[in-house]
Design a protein around this motif. Structure first.
Motif, PDB file in Angstrom:
ATOM      1  N   ASN A 109      11.266  -1.932   0.456  1.00 17.99           N
ATOM      2  CA  ASN A 109      11.376  -2.433   1.622  1.00 17.99           C
ATOM      3  C   ASN A 109      10.659  -2.078   2.966  1.00 17.99           C
ATOM      4  O   ASN A 109      10.287  -2.776   3.971  1.00 17.99           O
ATOM      5  CB  ASN A 109      13.023  -2.675   1.892  1.00 17.99           C
TER       6      ASN A 109
ATOM      7  N   ARG B 253       7.214  -3.051   2.412  1.00 16.20           N
ATOM      8  CA  ARG B 253       7.291  -4.528   2.709  1.00 16.20           C
ATOM      9  C   ARG B 253       7.282  -4.688   4.233  1.00 16.20           C
ATOM     10  O   ARG B 253       6.432  -5.368   4.855  1.00 16.20           O
ATOM     11  CB  ARG B 253       8.346  -5.309   2.186  1.00 16.20           C
TER      12      ARG B 253
ATOM     13  N   ALA C 153       3.636  -5.980   4.771  1.00 11.19           N
ATOM     14  CA  ALA C 153       3.658  -7.480   4.601  1.00 11.19           C
ATOM     15  C   ALA C 153       4.263  -8.248   5.846  1.00 11.19           C
ATOM     16  O   ALA C 153       3.299  -8.745   6.537  1.00 11.19           O
ATOM     17  CB  ALA C 153       4.822  -7.703   3.569  1.00 11.19           C
TER      18      ALA C 153
ATOM     19  N   GLN D  45      -2.441  -4.536  -4.067  1.00 13.80           N
ATOM     20  CA  GLN D  45      -0.997  -4.211  -4.347  1.00 13.80           C
ATOM     21  C   GLN D  45      -0.785  -3.917  -6.004  1.00 13.80           C
ATOM     22  O   GLN D  45      -0.059  -2.975  -6.180  1.00 13.80           O
ATOM     23  CB  GLN D  45      -0.151  -5.646  -3.875  1.00 13.80           C
TER      24      GLN D  45
ATOM     25  N   LEU E  43       7.523  -5.458  -4.117  1.00 11.44           N
ATOM     26  CA  LEU E  43       6.803  -5.501  -2.839  1.00 11.44           C
ATOM     27  C   LEU E  43       5.322  -6.359  -3.149  1.00 11.44           C
ATOM     28  O   LEU E  43       5.046  -6.998  -2.298  1.00 11.44           O
ATOM     29  CB  LEU E  43       6.286  -4.034  -2.697  1.00 11.44           C
TER      30      LEU E  43
ATOM     31  N   ILE F 214       6.607 -10.071  -2.449  1.00  2.22           N
ATOM     32  CA  ILE F 214       7.006 -10.185  -1.301  1.00  2.22           C
ATOM     33  C   ILE F 214       5.741 -10.170  -0.346  1.00  2.22           C
ATOM     34  O   ILE F 214       5.761 -11.066   0.825  1.00  2.22           O
ATOM     35  CB  ILE F 214       8.127  -9.168  -0.938  1.00  2.22           C
ATOM     36  N   THR F 215       4.746  -9.430  -0.688  1.00  4.94           N
ATOM     37  CA  THR F 215       3.505  -9.627   0.018  1.00  4.94           C
ATOM     38  C   THR F 215       2.755 -10.813  -0.089  1.00  4.94           C
ATOM     39  O   THR F 215       2.385 -11.641   0.978  1.00  4.94           O
ATOM     40  CB  THR F 215       2.629  -8.325  -0.408  1.00  4.94           C
TER      41      THR F 215
ATOM     42  N   THR G  11       4.822 -13.306   1.984  1.00  4.50           N
ATOM     43  CA  THR G  11       4.646 -13.394   3.270  1.00  4.50           C
ATOM     44  C   THR G  11       3.359 -13.950   3.746  1.00  4.50           C
ATOM     45  O   THR G  11       3.173 -14.553   4.722  1.00  4.50           O
ATOM     46  CB  THR G  11       4.399 -11.624   3.780  1.00  4.50           C
TER      47      THR G  11
END
Length: 505
Positions: free
Chosen positions: A44, A47, A51, A89, A132, A135-136, A139
């Protein structure tokens, strides 16, 4: 659009509370909880830095600019950024996976003397860290959709994190521990959020594809903005990293107190600050690109007033009745009244900085919309420096409460410097109307705080004989009284015409 993002974010926070209540009841505030919260915080933090922080700040204005050249140019630019992000990533994930024991030893050094918590943290973080990467990309897709004024799916995506974790916790008996169940819930949510955003991007013809990385002028401009934006986003997150590191040396439960207090603190930050900032950045980018500087300033001024209108009640409540809130929300199952008292004191410390927590995204939007990601870095680093010094000074006497208070003071330093830089550059005008509004908000907040304090004392006597639901009933009364008092104060101080104009604007 603010209400769309805010509505979904509010639903996300409500389901987040349900998730936190399950975590408190099942994990409590013991060693398994501490290990899981380290495993949750690590991806997080990254992120938030890369992100939602740096990539969003650098990508949205760049994509808005490139979109002016037509859909083909925009899609090519997005595909090149997508390819570079995916590759980077994957490399980061491989390194983290291989060296996770060393990473945990570095970021949670207090676990070195507690091998059981350390090994569990390594195991759980290996499960959560791929979140991660997913979620990148979420985003990136969300930024593309936001530029097209499509905010719903990106705002709704975090709801899937809460639902996924609750489902996994409900099946905790089938996992080695409840911490493992929660960790697998985090990873599952990453896939669910990815598919939600990817489907929405594909539906609107925005889906990027793998392409040969090419550093053309637009991509180079993105990376020039990304560097300072990363440093700027690191300010708050490095402070939270410091919280994690220091809290591992504090007694068992300090990490958990920080987590549960932050869950409540993030309600106004997410529903108000992030929602308004998410809508404001593409709006200001569009207006500034079109030469409408006055319109951009007006949009930002409305964003400040919106933020203050909805955040003042939280500040008043968190400062005056944090103990009642924590007991009503979490004191059940494995989460004791003593755990609630520790988390309540931590929440009050966070509340000192709630205004800058909420306003900072709207404040820096005026720089990011102009592709100036360097200036906010100066303010962020200054705030970080003050924050870290205060953490070291306060951790001994105030434990995790000192860590939260240091974060709040550092946030104020950051916000005030951002305002100073913006005013000096002519990006923000702090005129008489805004100062008058601020004074009125302060009066309304003081009236609400006094009402809450008095009501809490009366309710404690009224419900003292109840054996169950005592705190829940007291919180319900506080919500009703607070709503009536605050609504009356706003109408008395601002008038109905101002409120209608704010909503219409």
């Amino acid at each position: 659009r603010i209400f769309t993002v805010g509505g979904y974010t509010l639903l996300s926070r409500i389901t987040g509370f349900a998730r936190a209540i399950m975590l408190a009841a099942i994990l409590g505030a013991g060693p398994v909880a501490d290990a899981f919260f380290v495993a949750l915080r690590l991806p997080n933090h990254f992120r938030a830095i890369f992100a939602e922080g740096a990539i969003n700040a650098a990508f949205v204005p760049a994509y808005a600019h490139v979109s002016g050249g037509g859909p083909a140019s925009a899609k090519l630019f997005a595909s090149r950024i997508f390819t570079l992000l995916l590759l980077s990533q994957m490399v980061l994930l491989a390194i983290a996976w291989l060296f996770m024991p060393q990473v945990i030893a570095l970021l949670a050094p207090g676990f070195v003397d507690d091998p059981a918590r350390g090994e569990l943290a390594v195991s759980l973080t290996r499960i959560t860290f791929p979140y991660l990467l997913l979620i990148t990309l979420v985003t990136l897709y969300g930024g593309m959709l936001n530029v097209m004024h499509r905010f719903a799916s990106a705002a709704a995506a975090p709801i899937l994190l809460n639902l996924s974790m609750m489902m996994a916790l409900a099946l905790a008996a089938f996992f080695p521990s409840a911490g493992h169940a929660a960790a697998w819930g985090v990873l599952l949510s990453g896939f669910l959020q990815y598919f939600l955003l990817a489907a929405d991007a594909a539906r609107h013809g925005l889906m990027p594809r793998l392409t040969r990385p090419t550093l053309d002028a637009d991509v180079r401009g993105f990376f020039r903005a990304l560097g300072p934006a990363t440093v700027g986003s690191m300010g708050t997150q490095l402070a939270m990293f410091a919280d994690t590191i220091i809290a591992t040396f504090l007694p068992v439960g300090a990490l958990s107190a920080l987590y549960y207090a932050d869950r409540l603190n993030q309600l106004p930050v997410g529903v108000i600050g992030i929602a308004i900032g998410t809508v404001l950045l593409p709006e200001m980018s569009r207006r500034i690109t079109g030469g409408d500087l006055a319109g951009a300033m007006a949009s930002q001024r409305r964003a400040f007033e919106f933020s203050l209108l909805f955040s003042i009640p939280f500040i008043a409540a968190f400062l005056t009745v944090p103990d009642v809130i924590m007991r009503a929300m979490f004191a059940r199952g494995a989460f004791s009244a003593a755990d609630a008292a520790a988390a309540g004191a931590t929440l009050a410390a966070y509340a000192v900085g709630l205004i800058p927590f909420v306003l900072i995204r709207s404040a820096v939007a005026t720089f990011y919309a102009r592709k100036n990601t360097a200036t906010p870095v100066k303010a962020s680093l200054a705030g970080l420096g003050v924050n870290l010094v205060l953490k070291v000074a306060l951790m001994g006497s105030l434990a995790q409460v000192g860590l939260a208070l240091a974060t709040a003071v550092g946030a104020w330093v950051n916000l005030l410097l951002v305002f100073w830089f913006a005013v000096r550059a002519g990006y923000i005008e702090i005129g008489r109307p805004l100062l008058i509004s601020l004074g009125r908000f302060l009066i309304a907040g003081a009236m609400l705080a006094a009402a809450l304090w008095l009501t809490a004392h009366l309710a404690s006597g009224q419900f003292a004989h109840w054996s169950v639901m005592r705190d829940e009933a007291a919180l319900g009364v506080l919500i009703v009284v607070g709503t009536v008092v605050y609504a009356g104060a706003i109408l008395m101080l601002f008038g109905l015409r101002w409120l209608k104009s704010l909503v219409r604007g």
